[in-house]
Design a protein around this motif. Structure first.
Motif, PDB file in Angstrom:
ATOM      1  N   HIS A  54      17.910 -40.357 102.824  1.00 29.55           N
ATOM      2  CA  HIS A  54      17.566 -41.039 101.574  1.00 29.55           C
ATOM      3  C   HIS A  54      16.077 -41.360 101.573  1.00 29.55           C
ATOM      4  N   THR A  55      15.399 -40.981 100.499  1.00 32.50           N
ATOM      5  CA  THR A  55      13.981 -41.273 100.345  1.00 32.50           C
ATOM      6  C   THR A  55      13.764 -42.175  99.139  1.00 32.50           C
ATOM      7  N   SER A  56      12.978 -43.227  99.327  1.00 30.82           N
ATOM      8  CA  SER A  56      12.542 -44.101  98.237  1.00 30.82           C
ATOM      9  C   SER A  56      11.065 -43.846  97.993  1.00 30.82           C
ATOM     10  N   VAL A  57      10.682 -43.716  96.736  1.00 25.71           N
ATOM     11  CA  VAL A  57       9.296 -43.444  96.372  1.00 25.71           C
ATOM     12  C   VAL A  57       8.853 -44.491  95.361  1.00 25.71           C
ATOM     13  N   ALA A  58       7.847 -45.263  95.704  1.00 28.53           N
ATOM     14  CA  ALA A  58       7.393 -46.361  94.846  1.00 28.53           C
ATOM     15  C   ALA A  58       6.137 -45.987  94.074  1.00 28.53           C
ATOM     16  N   ASN A  59       6.070 -46.460  92.824  1.00 34.49           N
ATOM     17  CA  ASN A  59       4.878 -46.375  91.981  1.00 34.49           C
ATOM     18  C   ASN A  59       4.443 -44.941  91.691  1.00 34.49           C
ATOM     19  N   ILE A  60       5.379 -44.175  91.121  1.00 33.45           N
ATOM     20  CA  ILE A  60       5.059 -42.839  90.632  1.00 33.45           C
ATOM     21  C   ILE A  60       4.345 -42.995  89.293  1.00 33.45           C
ATOM     22  N   PRO A  61       3.210 -42.341  89.081  1.00 32.92           N
ATOM     23  CA  PRO A  61       2.401 -42.603  87.884  1.00 32.92           C
ATOM     24  C   PRO A  61       3.052 -42.070  86.606  1.00 32.92           C
ATOM     25  N   PRO A  62       2.733 -42.632  85.462  1.00 32.98           N
ATOM     26  CA  PRO A  62       3.253 -42.137  84.179  1.00 32.98           C
ATOM     27  C   PRO A  62       2.823 -40.690  83.937  1.00 32.98           C
ATOM     28  N   ASN A  63       3.743 -39.892  83.424  1.00 28.97           N
ATOM     29  CA  ASN A  63       3.490 -38.495  83.082  1.00 28.97           C
ATOM     30  C   ASN A  63       2.897 -37.731  84.263  1.00 28.97           C
ATOM     31  N   GLY A  64       3.272 -38.118  85.450  1.00 31.36           N
ATOM     32  CA  GLY A  64       2.761 -37.457  86.648  1.00 31.36           C
ATOM     33  C   GLY A  64       3.849 -36.717  87.401  1.00 31.36           C
ATOM     34  N   LYS A  65       3.489 -36.124  88.498  1.00 30.93           N
ATOM     35  CA  LYS A  65       4.418 -35.402  89.350  1.00 30.93           C
ATOM     36  C   LYS A  65       4.426 -36.035  90.737  1.00 30.93           C
ATOM     37  N   VAL A  66       5.529 -35.863  91.410  1.00 29.28           N
ATOM     38  CA  VAL A  66       5.623 -36.317  92.794  1.00 29.28           C
ATOM     39  C   VAL A  66       6.224 -35.191  93.621  1.00 29.28           C
ATOM     40  N   THR A  67       5.624 -34.926  94.756  1.00 30.01           N
ATOM     41  CA  THR A  67       6.115 -33.913  95.684  1.00 30.01           C
ATOM     42  C   THR A  67       6.464 -34.587  97.001  1.00 30.01           C
ATOM     43  N   ILE A  68       7.651 -34.329  97.470  1.00 30.29           N
ATOM     44  CA  ILE A  68       8.121 -34.892  98.734  1.00 30.29           C
ATOM     45  C   ILE A  68       8.392 -33.740  99.688  1.00 30.29           C
TER      46      ILE A  68
END
Length: 683
Positions: free
Chosen positions: A148-162
């Protein structure tokens, strides 16, 4: 006699009861719909519990196999289409033996690396960063095959890569190597007696039903045809350097694109973008007959210590007299087995019945919400009894919950007068949540019985299947489709008909910390695979055991070197697994936890008690900006059918009870009104 005021209140009371039943049924149906979780679920929440979709753009899996060591990178990219900041919760499966040792989070132009900490400390670090508006990620192990991964504070209209990296050691069995990468998660079943401890979407709580981690983790999961369109593609690349000439290389699960060069390196690729492809990716390869491995040794010098990985195929040609067996087949007919899994399970069970010898005895235990047996006790494997069993198998269908405990108790009960070799063959997808309690039950009740698990379906719970086999001194076998059931079961029966290598010991003057500390029995076609620490220089390792009534031993001379990257990690992962099984040798929970924490921190491993956390030091979100909720709809495992007719969460029962109450209440109302009418006439 009922009064007129009681009669006037009765319709309202019945209506309220019926409405409650229908509401519960509706909520449970929604929960079942959300329980079909697959290859990772990214969910997030805000204080108001609002939810929005976060489409999964793509998943890339890159595997490099060098000899027996597999190194993998799993990279998944998501997009946040909203105009607000978000916190995301990401659930994903990995192989049971995966040693997760690296985390990288990429948001925009920021790259954040993970560091290992004790689980509570890592969680506190993450929560503080989230509150402070810092970008952060946390990776926790919920099961050895579920992270399980928790990701905090992803920006608006942005992308996140894990990006998650893990290592796995592969061993050969029946002359071949195999790797498996899970692309789906079969939902877990919470037992009827387990208390309700977990909320679904912050709206309801369920005591029973199909969930991924019942009673443990808040999740939101969705499953519908329309939502499948937001699922991205999965691209799998495998670079295979086996170290020997190949006899074959194939995948029974997916179509491959293949290329090779003069160095015997194989480059494979798989593109998965259809709903019927969301099942475990399996790749098998085998050497030509002249290159069949007999023994192998790999070593690595790291942090001042020498680590070794030894694989040895015990002799297969020792004569042993055949023994009569009592074979107890256990078949799971619960709701999660619906669809192709049930078809494969029936075929596997029929192949098992047909594989019995005339001197054997057998019985069948069937379970879902309840347990039943075909015969009161095992019967001779005569042709009439076999035909009767095959007729019984044909009418088996999937329905209800997975109440596995009573089935195990029935299968492990035995007559003290029986002199037969007793073997239990357990056919299931393993969709249970109380794994540890079931492992303890197996260990406590086993006595002289041996338990062999047969995993069924496109995404079985391999953690339960493998660990149950370890506790049962047996083996784990996997059947993905009905087409391969016959061959797989024949191979299993060939192994079970031959004596196992038992009482195995690995020792040497300068050999220590052998993992596992208690080596399980080995059956025909299975290699011995142990990790160890050694002193420098040439060492002698003696392996001994018994094959039936025959004593066997062999001495190998090994030379530690610094050539095989990953052997140190292999030892550490095996040590974690060994301590996780400490209940088998009576170790305390506290001692087990302390040992695993020490291993996790020293070797940078995600374990049940250590997690990986990554924090960007610069705040990016002000306290005035709220976090919103976003989620990734997920596809269900290929072939899985969970529908109203199966009653997996109990909502079918609730709806039926509502209808019964309506009928009974209606009849009672008519009767009371008649009585009231008679009373008025008499008055």
């Amino acid at each position: 006699m009922a009064t007129l005021s009681q009669i006037s209140r009765l319709p309202r009371m019945l209506g309220a009861v019926l409405l409650l039943c229908l509401q519960v049924a509706s909520v449970s149906a929604e929960s079942l719909k959300g329980g079909d979780v697959t290859r990772g679920s990214l969910v997030s929440r805000d204080e108001a519990g609002q939810v929005a979709e976060m489409p999964l753009l793509d998943t890339q899996v890159k595997m490099t196999v060098t000899g027996p060591i597999l190194r993998a990178e799993v990279t998944q990219t998501f997009t946040n289409p909203s105009d607000s900041w978000s916190e995301a919760l990401y659930l994903f499966p990995l192989p049971n033996e995966a040693a997760v040792d690296h985390l990288q989070m990429i948001i925009g132009d920021r790259i954040v690396e993970g560091e290992i900490k004790e689980k509570e400390a890592a969680k506190a670090t993450y929560e503080a960063a989230k509150t402070d508006g810092k970008q952060a990620a946390l990776v926790e192990q919920d099961r050895p095959n579920l992270f399980h991964t928790s990701v905090a504070n992803i920006p608006p209209n942005g992308k996140v890569t894990i990006k998650i990296e893990y290592q796995q050691t592969l061993v050969w069995q029946d002359g071949a190597f195999s790797l498996r990468f899970p692309l789906a998660i079969t939902p877990r079943y919470a037992g009827m007696t387990e208390p309700a401890r977990r909320e679904i979407k912050g709206e309801i709580s369920l005591a029973n039903g199909w969930q991924v981690l019942p009673g443990e983790r808040e999740t939101r999961m969705v499953n519908s045809v329309d939502e499948q369109s937001v699922q991205g593609k999965v691209a799998i690349e495998v670079v295979l350097q086996p170290g020997f000439e190949l006899d074959y290389l194939r995948s029974p699960s997916h179509s491959l694109e293949q290329a090779s060069d003069e160095t015997e390196q194989q480059a494979l690729s798989v593109l998965i973008d259809q709903s019927d492809e969301y099942k475990d990716f399996v790749l098998n390869w085998a050497p030509v007959a002249s290159a069949q491995p007999r023994a192998a040794f790999f070593s690595e010098h790291k942090n001042g210590e020498n680590y070794g990985l030894l694989m040895l195929m015990p002799p297969q040609d020792i004569d042993a007299s055949a023994v009569n067996r009592e074979v107890i087949f256990v078949i799971d007919t619960s709701g999660s087995m619906g669809g192709t899994s049930m078809i494969a399970a029936r075929e596997a069970l029929k192949a098992g019945i047909n594989g019995l010898s005339s001197g054997d005895a057998f019985n069948i235990v069937e379970f879902n919400s309840s347990t039943s047996v075909l015969h009161r006790r095992a019967v001779a494997a005569s042709e009439p009894n076999k035909r009767r069993a095959l007729q019984f198998i044909e009418q088996l269908d999937a329905d209800g919950g997975t109440e596995m405990r009573s089935a195990l108790e029935a299968a492990l009960s035995r007559d003290d007068d029986s002199r037969r070799l007793r073997q239990v063959i357990f056919i299931t997808d393993g969709s249970v949540s109380d794994e540890r309690g079931l492992f303890k039950l197996i260990n406590d009740r086993l006595q002289g019985t041996r338990l062999f698990t047969v995993g069924i379906g496109s995404a079985p719970n391999s953690f339960f299947m493998e660990e149950a086999a370890v506790a049962g001194h047996g083996t784990f076998t996997y059947i993905a489709t009905a087409d391969e059931a016959q061959t797989v079961m024949e191979n299993l029966f060939d192994r079970l008909a031959q004596p196992a290598l038992t009482h195995i010991r690995v020792a040497g003057a300068d050999v220590h910390a052998v993992m596992p500390t208690q080596i399980p029995d080995l059956y025909a076609g299975e290699p011995l695979a142990v990790a160890m620490k050694l002193e420098s220089g040439s060492q002698q390792v003696e392996i001994s055991g018994r094959i039936g009534d025959v004593a066997w031993s062999e001495t190998l001379t090994v030379q530690p070197s610094d050539e095989s990257a990953g052997v140190e990690m292999d030892w550490a992962q095996r040590a974690v697994q060994d301590w996780r099984r400490a209940y088998l040798r009576g170790e305390s929970q506290e001692r087990m936890r302390n040992a695993i924490v020490e291993l996790g921190l020293k070797h940078h491993l995600v374990t049940p008690y250590t997690s990986m956390v990554a924090v960007d030091k610069t705040p990016v979100r002000s306290a005035a900006e709220p976090l919103t909720s976003q989620a990734v709809p997920t596809a269900k495992p290929h072939g899985l059918q969970l529908a109203l007719a199966q009653g997996a969460t109990g909502y079918q029962w609730t709806l039926m009870m509502g209808l019964v109450l309506l009928l009974v209440g209606g009849g009672l109302l008519i009767q009371l009104r008649r009585q009231a009418g008679d009373s008025e006439l008499q008055a």
